[in-house]
Scaffold this motif. Structure first.
Motif, mmCIF file in Angstrom:
data_model
loop_
_atom_site.group_PDB
_atom_site.id
_atom_site.type_symbol
_atom_site.label_atom_id
_atom_site.label_comp_id
_atom_site.label_asym_id
_atom_site.label_seq_id
_atom_site.Cartn_x
_atom_site.Cartn_y
_atom_site.Cartn_z
ATOM 1 N N GLU A 1 10.163 -1.238 8.960
ATOM 2 C CA GLU A 1 8.845 -1.874 8.949
ATOM 3 C C GLU A 1 8.537 -2.540 7.602
ATOM 4 O O GLU A 1 8.112 -3.689 7.552
ATOM 5 N N THR B 1 3.724 2.415 2.570
ATOM 6 C CA THR B 1 4.989 1.699 2.770
ATOM 7 C C THR B 1 6.123 2.457 2.071
ATOM 8 O O THR B 1 5.867 3.388 1.299
ATOM 9 N N LEU C 1 10.293 0.404 19.819
ATOM 10 C CA LEU C 1 11.619 0.688 20.378
ATOM 11 C C LEU C 1 12.013 2.146 20.181
ATOM 12 O O LEU C 1 12.567 2.770 21.078
ATOM 13 N N ALA D 1 1.936 -9.000 10.837
ATOM 14 C CA ALA D 1 1.998 -9.015 9.382
ATOM 15 C C ALA D 1 2.277 -10.420 8.884
ATOM 16 O O ALA D 1 1.759 -10.853 7.865
ATOM 17 N N HIS E 1 0.823 -1.209 0.000
ATOM 18 C CA HIS E 1 0.000 0.000 0.000
ATOM 19 C C HIS E 1 0.860 1.263 0.000
ATOM 20 O O HIS E 1 2.072 1.205 0.269
ATOM 21 N N HIS F 1 11.758 -10.716 15.644
ATOM 22 C CA HIS F 1 10.609 -11.129 14.832
ATOM 23 C C HIS F 1 10.952 -12.395 14.066
ATOM 24 O O HIS F 1 11.992 -12.457 13.417
ATOM 25 N N ALA G 1 5.731 -6.299 18.717
ATOM 26 C CA ALA G 1 4.684 -5.821 17.797
ATOM 27 C C ALA G 1 5.366 -5.108 16.643
ATOM 28 O O ALA G 1 5.793 -5.732 15.693
ATOM 29 N N CYS G 2 5.511 -3.812 16.759
ATOM 30 C CA CYS G 2 6.140 -3.121 15.624
ATOM 31 C C CYS G 2 7.530 -2.645 16.008
ATOM 32 O O CYS G 2 7.873 -2.576 17.182
ATOM 33 N N LEU G 3 8.292 -2.276 15.014
ATOM 34 C CA LEU G 3 9.646 -1.777 15.275
ATOM 35 C C LEU G 3 9.597 -0.360 15.831
ATOM 36 O O LEU G 3 10.534 0.112 16.461
ATOM 37 N N ASN G 4 8.462 0.308 15.602
ATOM 38 C CA ASN G 4 8.297 1.662 16.142
ATOM 39 C C ASN G 4 8.346 1.683 17.653
ATOM 40 O O ASN G 4 8.719 2.693 18.249
ATOM 41 N N TYR H 1 8.279 -6.670 7.310
ATOM 42 C CA TYR H 1 6.959 -7.294 7.231
ATOM 43 C C TYR H 1 6.615 -7.829 5.846
ATOM 44 O O TYR H 1 5.713 -8.632 5.701
ATOM 45 N N GLU I 1 15.450 -8.295 9.456
ATOM 46 C CA GLU I 1 14.559 -7.561 10.345
ATOM 47 C C GLU I 1 15.165 -6.166 10.463
ATOM 48 O O GLU I 1 16.260 -6.012 10.999
ATOM 49 N N SER I 2 14.495 -5.198 9.909
ATOM 50 C CA SER I 2 15.083 -3.856 9.865
ATOM 51 C C SER I 2 13.977 -2.834 9.944
ATOM 52 O O SER I 2 13.359 -2.684 10.985
ATOM 53 N N ARG J 1 18.647 -5.441 18.520
ATOM 54 C CA ARG J 1 18.369 -4.017 18.596
ATOM 55 C C ARG J 1 18.539 -3.501 20.015
ATOM 56 O O ARG J 1 18.140 -4.135 20.969
ATOM 57 N N PHE J 2 19.143 -2.378 20.117
ATOM 58 C CA PHE J 2 19.310 -1.652 21.370
ATOM 59 C C PHE J 2 20.196 -2.363 22.381
ATOM 60 O O PHE J 2 21.324 -1.962 22.566
ATOM 61 N N LYS K 1 1.892 0.043 9.674
ATOM 62 C CA LYS K 1 2.361 -0.751 8.534
ATOM 63 C C LYS K 1 2.271 -2.230 8.834
ATOM 64 O O LYS K 1 1.948 -3.044 7.976
ATOM 65 N N ILE K 2 2.545 -2.559 10.073
ATOM 66 C CA ILE K 2 2.547 -3.975 10.436
ATOM 67 C C ILE K 2 1.166 -4.595 10.230
ATOM 68 O O ILE K 2 1.030 -5.722 9.790
ATOM 69 N N SER L 1 9.828 -5.585 21.852
ATOM 70 C CA SER L 1 9.854 -5.229 20.425
ATOM 71 C C SER L 1 8.995 -6.138 19.559
ATOM 72 O O SER L 1 9.139 -6.136 18.348
ATOM 73 N N GLU M 1 9.899 5.222 9.139
ATOM 74 C CA GLU M 1 9.501 5.669 10.473
ATOM 75 C C GLU M 1 10.643 5.707 11.483
ATOM 76 O O GLU M 1 10.670 6.574 12.349
#
Ligand code: SF4
Ligand code: SF4
Lengths: 371, 414
Positions: A100, A71, B125, B329, A68, B146, B120-123, A104, A97-98, A125-126, B361-362, B118, A324
């Motif tokens: 969104e 994205t 974090l 997703a 959509h 994920h 659900a979405c990457l947002n 996905y 995995e990076s 991550r983190f 987005k997810i 983390s 994002e």
């Protein structure tokens, strides 16, 4: 032909280059999204990893049926070109995995392209804890197994160590070229630098090392370039559109360094030697300065270091509209950089977007920096 | 068009009271964590340590329902939070940056720590990292990678997350000054598992014709597994709801009076249009399930004898059935196979509403393929609409209604 001319020639038509290179090569070509994938593992599997990005100048239309409009336009353009057969030289992809969109849609890729080899890879991550490194190492082992199954041959430790050396050398050479941009009169333009990086992302790494060595020796003989009106740092995600750098150049400034997925972030994986090559890779790739991997706070200190090292007059963020992770970091980075007296500009980009508003903003920013 | 007013569940009153109580309680003491709702084991662990937990994400739904999101999103955008960011995040920063004190339910108190998972979405974090920098408070992160492949989640995933949970427990113990006992850990894991059982039972009960619950009932009830996880109170509430639903089924009482069509909804509902589901009800349409509730929380049952391993699996289980460590997703692509076919058959679905959500987005990746599949493989009418779950400004009422009218016509002519 000089090395720079050779690079510019390839950069003018990457698709033609890749099609020809793949037809001549015995290796299978695999598309790799983002700098966080340790390509060394693919190289050790006798594959030819190519960084995935869309070829310029195409209308995106077919991809709209699956992805959509909210994205990433970059990834939608890649998918569009895959559907149109423009990546027919690829035998598969690694989608980590990076961000969104990439994360996905990896399952979507499999759903639509049942015959493609599609590997995924988890991110650390983190929290870069000891557990995290072990996990990352295990995940690379998993990737290695998948590649072994795909190619039908084992990846030996010596091959991995050799691949690490080749990639380290490549990063070292690119790093040396970047260092030249720290000079008051850089011998290259921002457009040249962009092309050098883009070509390194598609060319066989050993061949690229030879080309970069030649380039470096030629650059030593060149007279110093012009002193740019302003020295800029460009920061953003998959900035694959050379027009941004051309616009900066046309306004009399130079993008002396690029904190982007296609630029400096690709150099951060220099691996120290270790008895366990996968652990060495995990250690170095875990700390890439990508927004989806580290805190905005760490990105800030990384950016401030670059500002110093490259003596830049301002930072221009050029961010894909749907990215994002990048836009989440932006308010903090902008505020903190300004606090430190670093001028900050912002342009929103999309794949093949209309350059008129981007150009106006870039020119306005350069003018404000020069005052 | 019939009146067809949805009948409210009696247990919904108890859930609403629990929600109000929840928002009162979070003011009652410290330390207070801000956290995310998705299948998050850290929330269960906090309760053992006397750390209260508030959810800016849930609060964004409340703000949207009370039409505050427009104000908050506008403030956030004026402060450089771009319109492309998820509206929950913009809502949250708008709330924090608002100059007045006019907030739904009196607002949520400032956090003493930020806590995130983390899965659900990457947002998540990035959002909570930005909050950490905003408040300059401790940040507890549980990275739950994920799972993007088809096969069962490998052991090294579970091992890694279990060890990370132990690290997080250490951090939380330090912050709270309390200790997690083995006994408490066991009890909480068990309560969390029990809740999952009731939740899945509830969802399955909605296969009955007429459907005893509508999407709005499920959206209301979801507060329990998402926010009261690991508590006896949560288990009691779901037990109460299950008993009432069974009673409704016995009496053949539906959520709406004249059920003529059973639809599935994909994506998060627009919280600012609480009448959205009623609009369908007036046309005799009920939603026995949506991907938002059926495929997210507590879709799987895990053994709880080793509580840390249970929590690791819970953290990795946001989504898919048949294995843990997935994303929504994936579920959209994952459910495209047998799962969706089975649910469409068992819930007797005869149409689908697929929303493309600008914010998420997810939830939206894969939605176009799901819509195509439902249309082509199951030969069911499908309508695609554009919504944003919290940013009311993006909702084109006229356009949505136009599409829905055409959809209702297709349903009637089927
Ligand atoms: S620009 Fe951002 S969203 Fe797009 S592919 Fe790159 S990292 Fe992902
Ligand atoms: S992007 Fe989706 S999953 Fe993430 S916070 Fe927003 S609505 Fe929730």
């Amino acid at each position: 032909m000089t090395a720079m001319e050779h690079i510019n020639q390839i950069a003018r038509d990457m698709r033609a280059y890749l099609s020809e290179a793949s037809s001549k090569s015995e290796k299978k070509f695999i598309g790799v999204m983002h700098p966080i994938v340790p390509q060394e593992v693919l190289f050790a599997a006798c594959l030819h990893p190519v960084r995935l990005f869309p070829f310029p100048g195409e209308q995106t239309n077919m991809a709209h049926a699956h992805l959509h409009v909210y994205t990433s336009s970059i990834f939608r353009a890649i998918w569009d070109q895959v559907l149109k057969g423009q990546f027919s030289f690829l035998d598969g992809v690694v989608l980590p995995e990076s961000c969104e969109t990439v994360t996905y849609f990896s399952r979507g890729w499999r759903y639509h392209r049942k015959n493609d080899f599609v590997a995924t890879m988890a991110g650390v991550r983190f929290n870069k804890t000891k557990n995290a490194l072990i996990f990352f190492r295990d995940d690379l082992e998993n990737l290695k197994k998948e590649l072994e199954e795909f190619t039908g041959r084992e990846i030996f430790e010596e091959a991995l160590t050799y691949a690490i050396d080749v990639y380290n050398r490549n990063r070292e050479l690119l790093g040396n070229i970047c260092n030249l941009m720290k000079q008051e009169r850089p011998p290259l333009t921002g457009v040249d630098l962009f092309n050098i990086f883009m070509v390194s992302h598609v060319m066989d790494k050993e061949e690229n090392n030879r080309l970069l060595e030649k380039l470096l020796s030629e650059l030593l003989d060149l007279p110093a370039g012009e002193r740019p009106k302003a020295r800029l740092l460009v920061s953003g995600p998959c900035l694959v559109d050379g027009r941004i750098y051309e616009t900066i150049q046309a306004a009399g400034a130079t993008a002396v360094c690029a904190d982007t997925n296609m630029g400096l972030r690709s150099l951060a994986g220099q691996s120290e030697s270790d008895n366990d090559p996968l652990l060495a890779l995990a250690r170095s790739y875990a700390n890439l300065p990508c927004p989806f991997s580290i805190s905005a706070e760490h990105r800030l200190s990384y950016l401030l270091d670059l500002v110093q090292e490259y003596a830049v007059d301002g930072v221009i963020f050029a961010i894909e509209r749907a990215c994002e992770a990048e836009i989440m970091d932006f308010p903090y980075l902008e505020r903190e950089l300004r606090k430190k007296g670093v001028p900050v500009g912002f342009v929103e980009t999309e794949y093949m977007c209309d350059m008129a508003p981007v150009q106006t903003r870039i020119e306005g920013f350069i003018e404000s920096v020069m005052k | 068009m019939s009146e067809n007013k949805p009948k409210r569940l009696e247990s919904a009153k108890a859930v609403s009271a629990a929600l109000r109580q929840y928002y009162e309680d979070i003011w009652a003491g410290h330390p207070l964590a801000w956290s995310v709702v998705s299948s998050n084991p850290l929330n269960d662990i906090c309760r053992m340590l006397g750390i209260r937990v508030a959810y800016p994400e849930n609060y964004a739904c409340v703000c949207a329902a009370q039409h505050f999101s427009e104000k908050y999103c506008t403030i956030a955008e004026a402060n450089n939070y771009k319109p492309e960011l998820c509206s929950y995040i913009r809502n949250n920063f708008g709330y924090l940056l608002a100059q007045d004190n006019d907030h739904p339910l009196g607002g949520i108190p400032k956090p003493d720590l930020l806590m995130v998972v983390s899965n659900a979405c990457l947002n998540y974090l990035k959002w909570f990292d930005a909050l950490r920098l905003f408040f300059d408070k401790p940040y507890v992160v549980l990275n739950t990678p994920h799972r993007m492949f088809d096969y069962e989640v490998p052991d090294y995933y579970i091992r890694y997350v279990a060890r990370e949970i132990e690290e997080c427990i250490g951090q939380l113990e330090k912050i709270s000054g309390n200790k997690v006992t083995d006994q408490k850990l066991k009890e909480t894991a068990h309560l969390s598992r029990e809740q999952g059982k009731y939740w899945r039972e509830l969802l399955d009960l909605n296969k009955a014709v007429p459907a005893p619950m509508n999407l709005s009932d499920l959206a209301n009830l979801i507060f329990v597994p998402s926010s009261l996880s690991g508590t006896q109170h949560g288990v009691d509430l779901l037990k109460l709801a299950t008993a009432e639903i069974k009673e409704r089924i016995k009496k053949r009482e539906g959520a709406i009076q004249d059920e003529r069509h059973r639809l599935v909804m994909f994506n998060i509902p627009p919280w600012y249009r609480l009448g959205f589901v009623n609009y369908f009800a007036q046309r005799g349409c009920v939603f026995p399930f949506g991907d938002y509730n059926r495929y997210l929380w507590y879709t799987q049952d895990f053994e709880d004898t080793d509580p840390i391993e249970y929590f690791a699996k819970k953290g990795l289980s946001f989504g898919l059935d048949g294995g843990c460590g997935s994303t929504i997703a994936e579920t959209l692509y994952g459910c495209i196979g047998d799962r969706l076919a089975r649910d469409i058959k068992e819930f007797k679905i005869d149409g689908a509403v697929v929303a493309i959500n600008k914010s998420c987005k997810i939830m939206s990746t894969g939605a176009l393929d799901v819509a195509n599949l439902i249309h082509e493989r199951f030969h069911l009418p499908v309508v695609l609409i554009d919504v944003d779950q919290a940013d009311e400004r993006t909702y084109a009422e006229g356009q949505v209604q136009q599409r829905l009218e055409a959809f209702f016509e297709m349903l009637e002519n089927k």
